[in-house]
Structure formats: C-alpha cells, structure tokens
Design an enzyme around this catalytic site. Structure first.
Site, PDB file in Angstrom:
ATOM      1  N   ARG A   1     -11.092  13.703   1.330  1.00 18.16           N
ATOM      2  CA  ARG A   1     -11.997  12.682   2.188  1.00 18.16           C
ATOM      3  C   ARG A   1     -13.231  12.518   1.298  1.00 18.16           C
ATOM      4  NH1 ARG A   1      -9.139   9.492   5.291  1.00 18.16           N
ATOM      5  NH2 ARG A   1      -7.534  10.982   6.585  1.00 18.16           N
TER       6      ARG A   1
ATOM      7  N   TYR B   1       0.731  -1.348   0.123  1.00 14.86           N
ATOM      8  CA  TYR B   1       0.078  -0.014  -0.186  1.00 14.86           C
ATOM      9  C   TYR B   1       0.943   1.117   0.124  1.00 14.86           C
ATOM     10  CZ  TYR B   1      -2.835   3.935   1.483  1.00 14.86           C
ATOM     11  OH  TYR B   1      -3.516   5.057   1.434  1.00 14.86           O
TER      12      TYR B   1
ATOM     13  N   GLU C   1     -13.957  -0.939   6.160  1.00 19.28           N
ATOM     14  CA  GLU C   1     -13.858   0.541   5.376  1.00 19.28           C
ATOM     15  C   GLU C   1     -14.954   0.575   4.679  1.00 19.28           C
ATOM     16  OE1 GLU C   1      -9.946   1.570   3.682  1.00 19.28           O
ATOM     17  OE2 GLU C   1     -10.962   2.448   2.027  1.00 19.28           O
TER      18      GLU C   1
END
Ligand code: 3EB
Length: 345
Positions: free
Chosen positions: A233, A161, A338
């Site tokens: 976001r 990641y 998530e």
C-alpha cells in the site's frame, strides 16, 4: 543473494519495518510537478521526467517518458524527479535509467504485440526489471507505476488488468517474498499496445506499509483474478519520504460507493489518511499532515467531472497540497477515482 543483503533482511525482520535504526539512505530524490518548455533540454540533475497529456511528444533523452493520459484542470503536466548529486544515465536492453549515488529511476516500454499480449509483456518487463536490479547496486524496488491501454477490456479472468497481474507476479517471482514495491496500475485510452512502466529503486531497502482499513492486495481473494496484485500500500523510502500506492474506494477488499464519485473520493481520502497515520506511527519524521510537499495524482474515469473533483479536494485538503488530475481507466470497472501520493521532504 550476497551475505550483506541477508544480514539486512534478518535485521529488518527483528527490528520491524520503519524502525529508527533501519539503514537509511543518505539522500532521496525530490519530486515536483512542473511545466516543461517544449524544446528545452532537461536540466542535468533530473532523474526522470514523466509528461502527461494527449500530445506529449517523444524526446531522445532517456530520462523522458511521455504518457498519453489527458491532464485536466491545473495544466501542470510534468512530474520531475530531481537527483541529489551527480546523475549517470544509461540503457540496458529495453530498460533506460538515470541514477544518483542512492537511487535509480527506470523506464521500460514494451510492445504487447511483440510479446504475445499483456500478461506476457508484464512478465517480460518485471523479469527484466528484477534481473537488472539483482545485478546492479540498486537492489531494492521501491515504487512502480504501470500504464497500459484498455485495462478493463476482456471478461472475467481475461480482463486485461487481471492478466497484467498474472504476468507481473510471474515476472517478479517468489524471490522477493512479500516485500512488494508500492505501485499504481492505470489504463490509457490511446489504443497503443505499449506497456509503460517507470519505477524507483534504491541501494537501501525501504519499509513497505499496509493499510489497516484494507486487505493487503497480495492477499485479495480469488474472485479478483488468478494472481493477486503484487504491491504494497505504501513505501517508506526514507525517514522523510513516503510514497503511497494508487488508492481507491476499497475497504477490506470490496469496492465501496459504486456510482457515487463524491463518496468514492471521501472514502479514498480516508484510506490515504489511514496510510499516512500508519507511516507516522512507524516513522515520526514523516509530516503528519498533508501539505506543500504532498503531491497527488488523481486518476479520474470521467474527465468532465474534473471541476467538481477539484472543488471537493480543495474543501477536504489543506491549501498548498498539489495535484494533477488525469483522465484514465481504473483497474476495477466500478471505480471512478484513484489517487496516489508522494509525501516528502
Ligand atoms: C486496489 O486497491 C486498487 O495493481 O499495481 C491500486 C494500486 C490498484 C496499484 C496495482 C492496483 C494497483 O486494488 C487498484
């Protein structure tokens, strides 16, 4: 950079994100979950069909992307984006796309082995995407989803990641300042060395939003990797369409509730609420509550807890909210869940 674009940027800085008089797109795509019949062709107004599941098969249609993340619970496994008007499709190098007058849906799939690993593949993908959009009328990258295998493999800075973030940051480059797209980055477990990215771009800029409960990901401290994650976001795509990035049990920059799925879900829902509140405060046209036009994707590390998760979500969310539950790996090994969201017209 052309003159018109520069004026838009200056105007935006003066007015602030989400202001009522920012340029608004004439239309937005609509997003839906559906079941796709195995062999029937995609309707002509489809911009993108992402099909989740172990057995999602390839098709010749450039708008079609199979993602091998098992879909649990509902059985609805396809995410369909529908255009407002005529759709034109095409390919350019490794990119395939479909567009209406205002928005473009793009897909790129790169074999990591041909590019020397995940960092190099991500750099290649994002520099191709950036170059493609600079040359097209759809200059503004709004929302991106990233899927690749083994996201937690590798130690410390070599974790895949973190290496993906290094490549993405390099590929996106400095030219876009900090106006990053909203994003999701998720790990498959299929062992395939393919970086899959799909995204939405527009002729009109969106308004990126941050979550007051969370440090902006692009400001994360060094301990989370050599390059901070390049995403916002959420993105206000229009006065009525909000796209929220993958959201997890992170407050400030720290993961909360390691080992407790139920508490991570609640923290994640508080984060989503916080982003929604931020969105409605700058853009009153956004519905203030989750409802039938809220589409969640719930990425769950342990698929065997799907039934419990479903029960908790049913208790916490209004009836009518739709969600897919996908079994997947997440970008920090302590995260168990998530959720990303399209909240729209
Ligand atoms: C987080 O808040 C959780 O790297 O594109 C969420 C959404 C996360 C997008 C990305 C990562 C990404 O940091 C992880």
């Amino acid at each position: 950079m052309d003159r018109g674009h520069r004026i838009t940027a200056v105007e935006r800085a003066r007015r602030g994100p989400g202001s009522r008089d920012r340029p608004a797109p004439a239309s937005v795509p609509s997003v839906d979950y559906a079941v796709l019949a195995a062999d029937s062709p995609l309707p002509p107004d489809v911009l993108l069909a992402v099909v989740f599941g172990d057995s999602a098969a390839r098709r010749a249609d450039p708008r079609y992307l199979p993602v091998r993340l098992p879909a649990l619970g509902s059985g609805c496994a396809a995410e369909l984006w529908r255009a407002a008007g005529r759709v034109a499709t095409g390919c350019e190098g490794p990119i395939r796309f479909a567009a209406d007058a205002e928005h473009l849906a793009g897909i790129i799939e790169l074999d990591e082995r041909r590019h020397g690993g995940i960092a190099a593949a991500a750099e290649r993908a994002y520099s191709a995407i950036s170059r493609f959009h600079r040359a097209s009328g759809y200059r503004h990258l709004l929302r991106a989803w990233n899927y690749f295998d083994g996201i937690n493999q590798g130690r410390a800075d070599e974790e895949r990641y973190k290496q993906f973030c290094v490549g993405r940051a390099a590929g996106l480059g400095a030219h876009r300042g900090r106006r990053y797209p909203a994003a999701t980055a998720i790990g498959r477990r299929d062992g395939a060395p393919t970086l899959q990215i799909y995204w939405l771009a527009g002729r009109t800029p969106g308004a990126p939003l941050e979550n007051p409960r969370q440090l902006s990901a692009f400001r994360y401290p060094r301990r989370y990797g050599p390059a901070a994650p390049s995403f916002s976001r959420a993105m206000l795509v229009s006065e009525r369409l909000l796209m929220i990035s993958g959201t997890a049990s992170i407050v400030g920059h720290a993961s909360r509730h390691p080992g407790s799925l139920a508490e991570q879900i609640d923290e994640t829902l508080v984060n989503l609420e916080s982003v929604l509140e931020r969105a409605t405060s700058v853009q009153p046209g956004i519905p203030a509550r989750w409802g039938e036009r809220s589409l969640l994707k719930v990425y769950l590390r342990d698929g065997t807890s799907a039934a419990r998760v479903q029960a908790q979500l049913a208790e916490r969310l209004p009836r009518g909210v739709r969600y897919l539950i996908l079994e997947a790996d997440l970008c920090r090994s302590e995260l168990l869940v998530e959720i990303d969201c399209v909240h729209g017209p």
